[in-house]
Design an enzyme around this catalytic site. Structure first.
Site, PDB file in Angstrom:
ATOM      1  N   ASP A  62       0.809  -1.221   0.000  1.00  0.00           N
ATOM      2  CA  ASP A  62       0.000   0.000   0.000  1.00  0.00           C
ATOM      3  C   ASP A  62       0.840   1.269   0.000  1.00  0.00           C
ATOM      4  OD1 ASP A  62       0.929  -0.574   2.538  1.00  0.00           O
ATOM      5  OD2 ASP A  62      -1.041  -0.901   3.405  1.00  0.00           O
ATOM      6  N   ASN A  92      -7.481  -3.129  14.162  1.00  0.00           N
ATOM      7  CA  ASN A  92      -8.879  -3.443  13.822  1.00  0.00           C
ATOM      8  C   ASN A  92      -8.965  -4.645  12.864  1.00  0.00           C
ATOM      9  OD1 ASN A  92      -7.932  -2.382  11.452  1.00  0.00           O
ATOM     10  ND2 ASN A  92      -9.304  -0.606  11.403  1.00  0.00           N
ATOM     11  N   HIS A 102      -7.146  -4.966  10.077  1.00  0.00           N
ATOM     12  CA  HIS A 102      -6.858  -4.698   8.662  1.00  0.00           C
ATOM     13  C   HIS A 102      -5.556  -5.363   8.226  1.00  0.00           C
ATOM     14  CE1 HIS A 102      -4.754  -0.646   9.757  1.00  0.00           C
ATOM     15  NE2 HIS A 102      -3.826  -1.523   9.482  1.00  0.00           N
ATOM     16  N   GLU A 123      -9.619  -2.170   5.193  1.00  0.00           N
ATOM     17  CA  GLU A 123     -10.237  -1.867   6.481  1.00  0.00           C
ATOM     18  C   GLU A 123     -11.494  -2.720   6.684  1.00  0.00           C
ATOM     19  OE1 GLU A 123      -8.698  -0.171   8.566  1.00  0.00           O
ATOM     20  OE2 GLU A 123      -8.076   1.812   7.887  1.00  0.00           O
TER      21      GLU A 123
HETATM   22  C1  F6R Z   1       1.540  -1.571   6.157  1.00  0.00           C
HETATM   23  C2  F6R Z   1       0.193  -2.086   6.240  1.00  0.00           C
HETATM   24  C3  F6R Z   1      -0.587  -2.151   7.506  1.00  0.00           C
HETATM   25  C4  F6R Z   1       0.233  -2.508   8.736  1.00  0.00           C
HETATM   26  C5  F6R Z   1      -0.650  -2.530   9.980  1.00  0.00           C
HETATM   27  C6  F6R Z   1       0.125  -2.838  11.233  1.00  0.00           C
HETATM   28  O1  F6R Z   1       2.019  -1.663   4.830  1.00  0.00           O
HETATM   29  O2  F6R Z   1      -0.301  -2.446   5.244  1.00  0.00           O
HETATM   30  O3  F6R Z   1      -1.608  -3.106   7.334  1.00  0.00           O
HETATM   31  O4  F6R Z   1       0.838  -3.755   8.544  1.00  0.00           O
HETATM   32  O5  F6R Z   1      -1.279  -1.299  10.122  1.00  0.00           O
HETATM   33  O6  F6R Z   1       0.987  -1.772  11.477  1.00  0.00           O
HETATM   34  P1  F6R Z   1       2.068  -1.799  12.629  1.00  0.00           P
HETATM   35  O7  F6R Z   1       3.065  -2.829  12.237  1.00  0.00           O
HETATM   36  O8  F6R Z   1       2.665  -0.413  12.635  1.00  0.00           O
HETATM   37  O9  F6R Z   1       1.350  -2.136  13.898  1.00  0.00           O
END
Ligand code: F6R
Length: 243
Positions: free
Chosen positions: A67, A136, A138, A143
């Site tokens: 992303d 959450n 994702h 989401e």
């Molecule tokens: C990042 C992504 C997100 C993160 C997720 C967890 O490319 O796609 O899905 O993997 O938000 O983020 P952290 O590791 O910061 O808790």
């Protein structure tokens, strides 16, 4: 699904890096699906260390990231482009031409997503997809919702995600509200999936995602349907499973 228990963040990072490096050693010209966020940073550091020791060669590796924020330029230090270069690409011998992220500066979502889907199709399948887990549920920026989105799409980030991202920006109004993300179908098409999870604050969602019902309201729950998923989690993140 396999759960690999790690003692702490460092151990989780080392174990995840071991799995990624095994993939590179087994197939020098592999395609790695990569993630940003704080969880994989330790694994990237470990890969760089092994590269510096001469144990890893990225010269034939292709990467495709999950992303990118919409409306953030590549030289902004909060862009995922910047993150990947800083944490990994600038520090190993990867050919930058073979590293892909969605174009956050393409204002037309339809064009940005179509172009990214074309790239995904042209590189011919992801060998190993690395994922972090959002609070959450994702994955990428898919989401919670009422349906699983299939391919690359533009998302409105949830208020919880915006809040979680606020720590990286000087002002709340600078936090991006939208992002381009790979879809669930693309993520599920990877041959192997590696999920890294660390910290007590992820314990509840880890349990819901991997042992609760499969539902788009917890996007990561769809991973229960994939037949080669490895979750590397530290003790704090596994707390609810142990309870
Ligand atoms: C990042 C992504 C997100 C993160 C997720 C967890 O490319 O796609 O899905 O993997 O938000 O983020 P952290 O590791 O910061 O808790």
């Amino acid at each position: 699904m396999k759960i690999v228990r790690a003692k702490d963040y460092k151990d989780m990072s080392r174990k995840a890096a071991n799995i990624i490096s095994a993939q590179i050693i087994m197939k020098a010209n592999c395609v790695l699906g990569l993630a940003t966020g704080s969880t994989p940073i330790g694994a990237y550091e470990q890969l760089v260390e092994w590269y510096n020791k001469g144990d890893l060669d990225f010269s034939e590796v292709t990467t495709i990231n999950l992303d990118e924020y919409k409306g953030i330029s590549r030289d902004n230090d909060q862009s995922y482009y910047y993150f990947m270069n800083e944490k990994l690409f600038d520090r190993v011998n990867i050919n930058k031409k073979n590293t892909y992220l969605p174009d956050g500066m393409e204002p037309d979502s339809e064009i940005a997503c179509r172009k990214y889907n074309d790239i995904i199709h042209s590189i011919g399948g992801v060998d190993l997809q690395l994922l972090g887990l959002g609070h959450n549920g994702h994955i990428g920026f898919n989401e919670p919702g009422i349906a699983f989105e299939k391919e690359t799409h533009c998302v409105n980030l949830s208020s919880r995600t915006i809040k979680a991202n606020m720590r990286f920006f000087a002002d709340e109004k600078d936090v991006p509200r939208q992002a381009y993300t790979m879809g669930i179908k693309t993520i599920m098409s990877a041959h192997k999936i590696l999920v890294v999870v660390s910290g007590e604050d992820k314990a509840e969602i880890l349990k819901n995602a991997f042992f609760g019902p499969i539902t788009p309201s917890v996007p990561a729950s769809v991973l229960q349907l994939h037949n080669d998923v490895t979750v590397v989690a530290d003790e704090a993140a596994l707390k609810e499973l142990d309870a």
